[in-house]
Every structure is written in C-alpha cells, then in structure tokens.
Design a protein around this motif. Structure first.
Motif, mmCIF file in Angstrom:
data_model
loop_
_atom_site.group_PDB
_atom_site.id
_atom_site.type_symbol
_atom_site.label_atom_id
_atom_site.label_comp_id
_atom_site.label_asym_id
_atom_site.label_seq_id
_atom_site.Cartn_x
_atom_site.Cartn_y
_atom_site.Cartn_z
ATOM 1 N N PHE A 257 -28.671 -14.361 20.977
ATOM 2 C CA PHE A 257 -28.553 -14.815 19.718
ATOM 3 C C PHE A 257 -29.373 -13.903 18.804
ATOM 4 O O PHE A 257 -28.933 -13.415 17.582
ATOM 5 C CB PHE A 257 -28.998 -16.307 19.266
ATOM 6 C CG PHE A 257 -28.613 -16.877 18.012
ATOM 7 C CD1 PHE A 257 -27.671 -16.364 17.350
ATOM 8 C CD2 PHE A 257 -29.557 -17.963 17.654
ATOM 9 C CE1 PHE A 257 -27.232 -16.910 16.184
ATOM 10 C CE2 PHE A 257 -28.978 -18.416 16.402
ATOM 11 C CZ PHE A 257 -28.036 -17.988 15.807
ATOM 12 N N GLY A 258 -30.360 -13.639 19.027
ATOM 13 C CA GLY A 258 -31.300 -12.773 18.246
ATOM 14 C C GLY A 258 -31.021 -11.198 18.602
ATOM 15 O O GLY A 258 -31.677 -10.327 17.757
ATOM 16 N N LYS A 259 -29.958 -10.807 19.135
ATOM 17 C CA LYS A 259 -29.440 -9.477 19.517
ATOM 18 C C LYS A 259 -30.636 -8.627 19.897
ATOM 19 O O LYS A 259 -30.797 -7.620 19.422
ATOM 20 C CB LYS A 259 -28.865 -8.904 18.140
ATOM 21 C CG LYS A 259 -27.680 -9.799 17.645
ATOM 22 C CD LYS A 259 -27.177 -9.158 16.432
ATOM 23 C CE LYS A 259 -25.761 -10.002 15.931
ATOM 24 N NZ LYS A 259 -25.144 -9.559 14.876
ATOM 25 N N TRP A 260 -31.145 -8.995 20.921
ATOM 26 C CA TRP A 260 -32.296 -8.194 21.627
ATOM 27 C C TRP A 260 -33.148 -7.570 20.578
ATOM 28 O O TRP A 260 -33.870 -6.632 20.634
ATOM 29 C CB TRP A 260 -31.596 -7.246 22.298
ATOM 30 C CG TRP A 260 -30.903 -7.804 23.468
ATOM 31 C CD1 TRP A 260 -31.148 -7.772 24.796
ATOM 32 C CD2 TRP A 260 -29.620 -8.208 23.384
ATOM 33 N NE1 TRP A 260 -30.377 -8.299 25.456
ATOM 34 C CE2 TRP A 260 -29.092 -8.540 24.931
ATOM 35 C CE3 TRP A 260 -28.463 -8.250 22.421
ATOM 36 C CZ2 TRP A 260 -28.037 -9.009 24.991
ATOM 37 C CZ3 TRP A 260 -27.193 -8.854 22.634
ATOM 38 C CH2 TRP A 260 -26.846 -9.125 23.977
ATOM 39 N N ASP A 261 -33.605 -8.587 19.512
ATOM 40 C CA ASP A 261 -34.515 -8.009 18.659
ATOM 41 C C ASP A 261 -35.779 -9.116 18.565
ATOM 42 O O ASP A 261 -35.504 -10.355 18.362
ATOM 43 C CB ASP A 261 -33.973 -8.007 17.174
ATOM 44 C CG ASP A 261 -35.055 -7.768 15.794
ATOM 45 O OD1 ASP A 261 -35.942 -6.637 15.836
ATOM 46 O OD2 ASP A 261 -35.453 -8.741 15.323
ATOM 47 N N PRO A 262 -36.928 -8.794 18.597
ATOM 48 C CA PRO A 262 -38.088 -9.947 18.570
ATOM 49 C C PRO A 262 -38.148 -10.748 17.576
ATOM 50 O O PRO A 262 -38.239 -12.143 17.841
ATOM 51 C CB PRO A 262 -39.400 -8.972 18.808
ATOM 52 C CG PRO A 262 -39.114 -7.735 18.351
ATOM 53 C CD PRO A 262 -37.552 -7.562 18.555
ATOM 54 N N ILE A 263 -38.179 -10.412 16.480
ATOM 55 C CA ILE A 263 -38.098 -11.238 15.219
ATOM 56 C C ILE A 263 -36.757 -12.281 15.096
ATOM 57 O O ILE A 263 -36.849 -13.347 14.965
ATOM 58 C CB ILE A 263 -37.976 -10.520 13.841
ATOM 59 C CG1 ILE A 263 -39.409 -9.634 13.704
ATOM 60 C CG2 ILE A 263 -38.093 -11.227 12.631
ATOM 61 C CD1 ILE A 263 -40.704 -10.478 13.730
ATOM 62 N N ARG A 264 -35.702 -11.566 15.371
ATOM 63 C CA ARG A 264 -34.505 -12.513 15.452
ATOM 64 C C ARG A 264 -34.358 -13.628 16.505
ATOM 65 O O ARG A 264 -34.088 -14.644 16.453
ATOM 66 C CB ARG A 264 -33.306 -11.596 15.251
ATOM 67 C CG ARG A 264 -33.018 -10.770 14.322
ATOM 68 C CD ARG A 264 -31.750 -10.212 14.187
ATOM 69 N NE ARG A 264 -31.573 -9.339 13.000
ATOM 70 C CZ ARG A 264 -30.280 -8.932 12.653
ATOM 71 N NH1 ARG A 264 -29.320 -9.200 13.421
ATOM 72 N NH2 ARG A 264 -29.827 -8.141 11.613
ATOM 73 N N ALA A 265 -35.061 -12.973 17.628
ATOM 74 C CA ALA A 265 -35.054 -13.869 18.732
ATOM 75 C C ALA A 265 -36.038 -15.178 18.647
ATOM 76 O O ALA A 265 -36.029 -16.191 18.664
ATOM 77 C CB ALA A 265 -35.489 -13.126 20.037
ATOM 78 N N THR A 266 -37.207 -14.847 17.880
ATOM 79 C CA THR A 266 -38.013 -15.885 17.359
ATOM 80 C C THR A 266 -37.511 -16.867 16.675
ATOM 81 O O THR A 266 -37.736 -17.965 16.663
ATOM 82 C CB THR A 266 -39.134 -15.259 16.679
ATOM 83 O OG1 THR A 266 -39.840 -14.404 17.488
ATOM 84 C CG2 THR A 266 -40.223 -16.177 16.092
ATOM 85 N N LEU A 267 -36.785 -16.599 15.557
ATOM 86 C CA LEU A 267 -36.093 -17.271 14.756
ATOM 87 C C LEU A 267 -35.086 -18.246 15.299
ATOM 88 O O LEU A 267 -34.664 -19.421 15.050
ATOM 89 C CB LEU A 267 -35.371 -16.541 13.620
ATOM 90 C CG LEU A 267 -36.249 -15.633 12.502
ATOM 91 C CD1 LEU A 267 -35.350 -14.972 11.668
ATOM 92 C CD2 LEU A 267 -37.116 -16.697 11.898
ATOM 93 N N ALA A 268 -34.205 -17.706 16.464
ATOM 94 C CA ALA A 268 -33.284 -18.447 17.231
ATOM 95 C C ALA A 268 -33.966 -19.311 17.914
ATOM 96 O O ALA A 268 -33.748 -20.414 17.939
ATOM 97 C CB ALA A 268 -32.447 -17.225 18.111
ATOM 98 N N ALA A 269 -35.209 -19.232 18.507
ATOM 99 C CA ALA A 269 -36.020 -19.834 19.135
ATOM 100 C C ALA A 269 -36.461 -21.138 18.305
ATOM 101 O O ALA A 269 -36.590 -22.356 18.690
ATOM 102 C CB ALA A 269 -37.102 -19.480 19.965
#
Length: 434
Positions: A365-377
């Motif tokens: 969901f975060g497209k393999w980006d740490p910030i976006r993955a954090t928001l998805a979590a």
C-alpha cells in the motif's frame, strides 16, 4: 551512475524526477472511482435502513490536557447525510478525472476517508460519546508493531529480497524480548534480544534465498510456520512451567515528554507514549533519510532495481542484500518486543495474530516507501482499534463486521486505493554472478 538517478523521488521507482510518465500509469484512475462509489453507496444504504436520531458527541481532549478543547456535538442523522453528499461530490470528481484520463491526486481518497468516517461515526455513535484521543491513541499503539514490520519489509524488498517472514520475525522477537527482559530485569535488554531474534530469522531467509537461490516466498512462509511451531513448543515446555522467572518481563512504562505532552489532542497521541514508540519515531526518520539521502541507500536501491548494473560498478550485490535483510529483520524483531514488553507484558502463543502479513500489505500500500508504509500501517491500526471503540459504546454495527473490518480495509487499500504500484524490478529475483 548519473546524477539524475542518484536521488530519485520516493515514488519514482528509480526514475529521474523530470521523467515524463503518462497520467494514467500507476495512478489507479479507473479503480478509485469504483471503490469510492461502493463505499458511499454502502454508507447511504446503512443510513436508509437504520437511521438514528439524537446527537453524537466527539470529545477532542483528555482531562489532563493543558488546554481543554470543547466537545463537538452534532446531530447524528443530518451530519451523516451531509458527509454522504461530500463523499458523492468527491466520487464525482474522481469519475471526472477518470474520464479525462487525468491523474488521481492523493487528496481525493484522503478527504473521502475523513468525510466517510465522520459520517459513519456520527451514525454508529448516536446518543453516545466518541473519545477521539482514545480512538486515535489506540490506533497509534496498535500500529507500532505494524510500522516496525513494514519498515523491515520495505528495506528487504528495496534490496531485492521478498521478506514474507515478517510474521516470524515479530513472533520470535516477542518471545526473545520476554525471556531477556525477565532474566535481566531490563526492558532495554529485551528490546536488544528482540532485534537479534529478528535478525536470526532474516539470516536464515538470506541463507536460502540469497545463497542457495530458493524461492523467497516459499522460504518466508516456511519460516513463519517454523517460528510459530518453535515458540509454541518452547512456551509449553519452558515458559509456562517457569512463568515467574522467564515470562514476567519488566515492561516499558509511559514516558510523557514535558510541554509536548500537554499539547491538546496531539500531545496524548504522540508524546505520552512508551520509550519504544519514541524509538520508532527515530527508526522511521533514519530509514527514510538513509534510503534516499545516503550512498548506502543508493546501493540498496541499485541492487533491488538492477543488480547486474550495480555489480558492474563495484557494488557487492549479495553482500549488500545480506546486510540489508539482517537490518530489516532486526527492525521487524523490535516490533515484536512491543507485544511482550508493552501490550501484554508477557509472551503468549501466536500473540502477533497475523500482524506480519498486515505489515506486508502496508509495504505494498505504501509503494515500498518508508513514510507511506508507516501511514498505511497507521490506517490499519486505526481500523483495528475502531472495532474495540464501537463495541465499547454499544454500537449497532454487527460484531462480525467489526472483527473483519481491519482485513476489509487491507483488501480495499491494496486492491483499490493504491492503484498500480511497481515493486523494485529485481524484487524476489536471486542474483547469480556471471
């Protein structure tokens, strides 16, 4: 490598910032209107079938806040219908952009999610009070192990290794943290032990996937099952008979940050947490900075995108993958420590409950980006906490629906809202040096 590719944007997948991409490529332009339409239709049907009168109270502050914000009281039915109208307008805008072959901006699903949730909560909590601090604070707490796991997944896959073993890393990390903290009396020792345990699982993954070229997905699934069986056996044979000495860890206590912890709404959410959560803030910032702003991060992304090209310029591909997957496992293992040092303060069998797979969904969901993955979590943590909050106020929402809500959000997020996402080109592909 050229300067244009040394610092790609997080969502560029390795392309230079000025690379021209067609408007519909990877934007989810056709999926988004369908998902939004289904959601707003579902909310409208619920309101028509079971309209509630009365008021809904949203409490924005805790009693201990330095400045107390007033409660927001809204009429349940009218507020819900106003939000439906707003959601319809946003859906119409998404349809317009789809027909015009335009890119779908992120503000559309974000605004839709906020409006839809306000409408749903207004209906579900009629004649009741929603404690916003508790709702969001619980979401942050439940998202902590998901964020650690998602960061481990991002690092592994950016280096070209599919880290399906996040679940095993979380579970073994929780197990090791409980034993280490119990025997030493220090939760920090438990945190270190959890990181080591996660790295050990990652080492086994790397041994089979990187050195012996075994299918990475199969190895990850097998490791999850192996760790599950191992921890169940050790719990019955070792921890249960010696619970007082081996499974009674000294957990982390809340450590409010002066001044910042007194900020209304924000303070209780972010700055009245345990030290492990503050460690998480630092880890997220360091991973995001290192992945895109350091030579190490460039090498990691290079071996995940084009390992042969990386090899030709002197980068040790498999060595880089090993180091990255070990770091990823250590970070995921730290997430496991949250279960036994904060959430429960003891180790229980299967206590992660599939969180590793949710973390893997957050990576996609975060497209393999740490910030976006954090928001998805954080989104998945919010969905999990919402079921508990609505159950506690006696909401008319069926309990079965609330239990499946986190997984429903996961499916919708990955299948619909994320649109088309491209993983690193060499993700899951073992590198054989010619």
């Amino acid at each position: 490598m050229s300067t244009a590719t040394d610092n790609p944007t997080p969502d560029s997948g390795g392309l230079a910032p000025d690379t021209v991409v067609t408007p519909t490529a990877g934007s989810g332009a056709r999926k988004l209107p369908v998902v939004l339409g289904v959601l707003v239709l579902g909310l409208a049907i619920v309101l028509l079938r079971s309209s509630h009168s009365g008021d809904t109270t949203f409490r924005l502050a805790a009693e201990t806040d330095f400045v107390t914000l007033p409660d927001v009281v809204v009429p349940s039915g009218p507020t819900a219908w106003v939000m439906v109208v707003i959601c319809l307008a946003l859906t119409a805008e998404a349809v317009r952009r789809m027909l015009g072959h335009l890119r779908q901006p992120m503000w559309i699903p974000i605004a839709f999610a906020v409006a839809w949730m306000i409408g749903f909560l207004s209906w579900a909590a009629a004649d009741s009070r929603i404690l916003i601090v508790s709702l969001l604070g619980g979401a942050v707490a439940l998202a902590v192990p998901l964020v650690f796991g998602a960061l481990g997944g991002v690092l592994g896959e950016r280096a070209g290794v599919v880290n399906i073993a996040i679940e095993g890393q979380l579970l073994l990390g929780a197990f090791a943290a409980a034993i280490a903290a119990s025997t030493t009396g220090s939760p920090w020792a438990g945190l270190v032990a959890a990181a080591v345990a996660g790295a050990l699982v990652a080492l086994v993954l790397g041994l089979f996937a990187i050195t012996y070229f075994v299918d990475q997905v199969i190895v990850g699934v097998v490791l999850n099952v192996l760790v599950l069986g191992l921890t169940n056996f050790m719990f019955r044979q070792v921890l249960a008979p010696n619970a007082e000495s081996l499974n009674s860890p000294e957990g982390f206590s809340r450590l409010p940050i002066p001044i910042l912890g007194d900020i209304p709404l924000i303070g209780p959410l972010l700055f009245r947490q345990t030290p492990l959560v503050y460690v998480l803030y630092a880890v997220v910032a360091l991973v995001a900075w290192a992945l895109y702003r350091t030579r190490w991060g460039l090498r990691v992304r290079a071996v995940g995108e084009h390992p042969k090209a990386a090899d030709t310029v002197g980068i040790k591909v498999n060595r880089t993958r090993y180091r990255t997957i070990l770091l990823a496992g250590a970070i995921a293992g730290m997430g496991g420590a949250y279960y036994s040092l904060v959430s429960v303060a003891a180790f229980n069998r299967e206590m992660t409950g599939g969180a590793g797979y949710i973390a893997l969904a957050a990576v996609i969901f975060g497209k393999w980006d740490p910030i976006r993955a954090t928001l998805a979590a954080l989104l998945f943590g919010f969905a999990t906490n919402l079921q508990g909050v609505l159950s506690s106020i006696g909401s008319p929402v069926p309990s079965q629906f609330m239990l499946m809500l986190p997984y429903l959000v996961t499916i919708l997020a990955v299948a619909g809202l994320v649109g088309r996402s491209r993983p690193p080109a060499a993700d899951g592909v073992p590198y054989r040096k010619q």
